[in-house]
Design an enzyme around this catalytic site. Structure first.
Site, PDB file in Angstrom:
ATOM      1  N   LYS B  92      83.713   6.681  55.317  1.00  0.00           N
ATOM      2  CA  LYS B  92      84.198   7.845  56.063  1.00  0.00           C
ATOM      3  C   LYS B  92      84.065   9.149  55.288  1.00  0.00           C
ATOM      4  O   LYS B  92      83.876  10.221  55.863  1.00  0.00           O
ATOM      5  CB  LYS B  92      85.654   7.632  56.478  1.00  0.00           C
ATOM      6  CG  LYS B  92      85.852   6.527  57.516  1.00  0.00           C
ATOM      7  CD  LYS B  92      85.256   6.887  58.855  1.00  0.00           C
ATOM      8  CE  LYS B  92      85.555   5.845  59.921  1.00  0.00           C
ATOM      9  NZ  LYS B  92      84.823   6.120  61.177  1.00  0.00           N
ATOM     10  N   GLU B 114      91.584  12.617  63.887  1.00  0.00           N
ATOM     11  CA  GLU B 114      92.217  11.442  64.464  1.00  0.00           C
ATOM     12  C   GLU B 114      91.943  10.300  63.514  1.00  0.00           C
ATOM     13  O   GLU B 114      90.965  10.346  62.763  1.00  0.00           O
ATOM     14  CB  GLU B 114      91.609  11.139  65.845  1.00  0.00           C
ATOM     15  CG  GLU B 114      90.288  10.352  65.847  1.00  0.00           C
ATOM     16  CD  GLU B 114      89.107  11.093  65.212  1.00  0.00           C
ATOM     17  OE1 GLU B 114      89.160  12.332  65.145  1.00  0.00           O
ATOM     18  OE2 GLU B 114      88.145  10.417  64.776  1.00  0.00           O
ATOM     19  N   SER B 381      81.277  -1.523  54.853  1.00  0.00           N
ATOM     20  CA  SER B 381      81.640  -0.125  55.081  1.00  0.00           C
ATOM     21  C   SER B 381      82.938   0.310  54.417  1.00  0.00           C
ATOM     22  O   SER B 381      83.153   1.498  54.207  1.00  0.00           O
ATOM     23  CB  SER B 381      81.711   0.136  56.580  1.00  0.00           C
ATOM     24  OG  SER B 381      82.587  -0.793  57.192  1.00  0.00           O
TER      25      SER B 381
END
Lengths: 268, 399
Positions: B92, B114, B381
């Site tokens: 991210k 969010e 990830s």
């Protein structure tokens, strides 16, 4: 033949007076209550009814209308249900224009053609789809045109001259000016900002201009009435329904009458 | 198939994508789009981004050959792209660093986000702390409960975490609330969307910031294996890690691209988060894509053990890749993801995020059917520290 919306604004121009557009959510808390409330709005003096089509993800709405959507969906309301409600309303009132306000996905799911056909047959006059800008609306516009439904579009404080031109070119019925950068039921606005934007808009279109978002009281409605063709009130009415879930009609009628009176004096 | 010119200038990937937002946001989106086009071509912006990705995020992340796990599965050779080793523990941050640099250049002092699992919220709070920006993160109330560690991390970083109690109280509702904040504060606020969904230009912009994963993977695979991988596997919620690793391979037809959705209790039960596997096209959160919705177009509640995959939509480029048959989308259940979580932990000493465990679970199914010549890359990830309480709770252990 003029549409109900054209007829209504023509009458208002003759008085002359700013119109009163009242919003409630369809099916909040039940279809029967909404039907009674719609007639109460008209008795109180509403010139046009906006009926909210409940959606699971109402991104442009504040907490009051979000909760109304949740109540309506919990009661089983659907887009088909909203159309049935309008048909039922039309058996007693064939004059007051009814505009649906909601989000695109339920309409897209039903299919643009099928929706436009059914909505027109039910006696819906126009639709404001909050999350559909004209750029994405070509197929939708075609279906609406075919069945004679007005496409109501909103304009915002962030709309520049290019967007204003694009939107009024796509719009019919009336134009909905969103007075604030925010969600429904939010903060109030500066009347001078609204006046300025609307005079820019007048240069681009002869369509009537309604102003909504943040109109909570008869005083605000009166102040606005000199700058626009119609004042749009939503969250304040939905709040009344929230407070009187089983018998809001009388309270709605009283409040709408006070708004209507304020408009009559505001125009003088 | 050449998809590099997508999206078109209006943000469309075939019939998907676009800008489906209230009028108030059309101006701010145009402003964002102009800034994105300008800076993503500006050498000094790229240089600053590259510098931060190297020195702050810790890139490049390794491409690691999971030898023991591959041997155990007795088939394909599996390489793991170690996005779990990035600063803050997931992919991210690649995107939040990029968007924060953009926000600074646009003069926005406040950022909002969010978050589902909390990884994007943490990554946003992290860059906000570093740049001295005010930060507010919206998070579904039920996600706040299952990801309490990340909630506290965000607060430590100085962010305000707002519980969202509307709707299903998960990621989609957090996104609604963040949009409402943005529409109310457009003048000074930059909305850092964490996935490749939302209105144009977000799906393209987030992809461009995440494509570093695939560019590195490509170069590393050529260097370590001497050729491109045969398959690339990634989990798909909104789909940012998957697009990030897929994108640089889209024009390499020999590379099979496989996205793994969250099958929850199983597709047949209806309790899942797999719109590409079991949904249909619709419009939500600013774009047209595959959705989980009922016959009336109402969005239905999703289910996944992984908060980061618990989302009823998916990035529009994935919808396009599915229809174009350039990528294949499958799903694995909660149980399968948990089994992969445990298996990779004990054989490789790597604790993966539950999100990434979905990709690993599908790799574990597929690998034994393939020969040892087959080179498979799985995007790992994120790391699983945040999920340890969830996994413990499954075993009846309260930490």
């Amino acid at each position: 033949m003029p549409t109900r919306i054209q007829h209504s604004f023509a009458d208002l121009r003759r008085v002359p007076r700013a119109g009163l557009v009242t919003f409630i959510t369809a099916g909040d808390p039940t279809p029967a209550a909404t039907l009674a409330n719609m007639h109460a709005l008209v008795c109180g003096g509403a010139d046009l009814i906006e009926l909210g089509v409940p959606f699971s993800d109402p991104m442009a709405d504040g907490p009051i209308i979000q909760r109304a959507s949740e109540r309506a969906l919990a009661g089983g309301m659907s887009l088909s249900g909203v159309l049935a409600l309008v048909s039922e309303f039309r058996t007693r009132d064939n004059a007051t224009p009814v505009v649906l306000m909601g989000y695109l996905n339920p309409i897209e799911r039903m299919g643009y053609q099928s929706f436009a056909q059914r909505a027109a047959a039910a006696g819906v006059d126009g639709v404001l789809t909050v999350d559909l800008p004209p750029e994405e609306a070509s197929e939708y516009a075609q279906a609406f045109h075919e069945f004679g439904l007005d496409q109501i579009y909103s304009l915002a404080p962030t709309s520049d001259a290019d967007r204003m031109r694009r939107i009024v070119a796509a719009a019919s019925g009336f134009v909905y000016y969103v007075s604030v950068k925010g969600v429904t039921g939010a903060k109030t606005f500066e009347i001078d900002d609204v006046r300025q934007k609307i005079s820019a808009l007048r240069a681009l279109t002869t369509l009537p201009v309604g102003v909504g978002f943040g109109v909570k009281t008869p005083e605000i409605a009166a102040a606005l009435s000199s700058v626009c063709d119609a004042v749009i009130v939503g969250s304040a009415l939905v709040e009344i329904i929230e407070r009187h879930p089983s018998n809001a009609a009388a309270a709605l009628e009283t409040f709408v009458a006070s708004l209507r009176q304020a408009l009559a004096s505001g125009a003088a | 198939m050449n998809t590099s010119p997508l999206p078109d200038e209006r943000g469309h990937f075939g019939p998907y994508g676009g800008k489906f937002v209230a009028e108030t946001l059309m101006g701010p989106l145009a402003e964002l789009e102009a800034a994105y086009h300008r800076y993503l071509r500006a050498p000094e912006f790229i240089a600053e981004l590259d510098h931060d990705l190297q020195h702050y995020v810790g890139r490049p992340s390794p491409l690691y050959f999971a030898r023991r796990w591959s041997n155990q599965l007795n088939g394909a050779r599996i390489y793991l792209k170690r996005e779990d080793l990035n600063h803050t523990g997931a992919h991210k941050i690649n995107n939040t660093v990029g968007q924060a640099l953009l926000a600074r250049r646009m003069g926005k002092r406040r950022v909002i986000a969010e978050t589902g699992a909390g990884q994007h919220g943490v990554a946003t709070a992290t860059v906000a702390a570093r740049f001295g920006m005010q930060c507010r993160v919206y998070m579904g109330a039920s996600d706040i409960q299952r990801q309490s560690l990340n909630v506290f991390r965000m607060k430590l970083l100085g962010a305000e975490v707002i519980p969202v109690t509307s709707g299903s109280k998960t990621l989609k509702d957090a996104l609604n609330e963040a949009m409402r904040d943005w529409v109310s504060n457009v003048d000074d606020t930059f909305y850092i969307i964490g996935t490749v969904a939302g209105p144009h230009p977000y799906p393209a912009m987030v992809r461009d910031f995440q494509a570093i994963i695939g560019r590195e993977t490509r170069a590393q695979c050529l260097a370590q294996v001497g050729r491109l991988p045969d398959s690339v596997v990634a989990c798909v919620g909104g789909g940012s890690n998957a697009i990030g690793i897929f994108h640089p391979f889209i024009n390499d037809p020999s590379v099979q691209l496989i996205g793994v959705e969250a099958g929850g209790d199983g597709i047949a039960t209806g309790r899942h988060s797999a719109p590409l596997s079991a949904g249909s096209p619709g419009v939500l959160h600013g774009n047209r894509t595959y959705l989980m919705h009922d016959a009336d177009g109402q969005i239905i509640e999703t289910h996944s053990i992984s908060a980061g995959l618990d989302y009823p939509g998916v990035g529009p480029e994935h919808a396009w890749l599915k229809d174009a048959q350039r990528a294949q989308y499958v799903s694995v259940t909660d149980e399968e993801a948990l089994a992969a979580f445990r298996s990779i932990t004990v054989t490789e000493g790597i604790i993966p995020a539950l999100e990434s465990s979905h990709a690993l679970a599908y790799a574990a199914k597929l690998a034994p059917t393939l020969s040892s010549d087959h080179v498979m890359v799985v995007n790992l990830s994120g790391r699983g520290d945040k999920d340890i309480p969830t996994v413990a709770a499954r075993d009846g252990i309260s930490l």
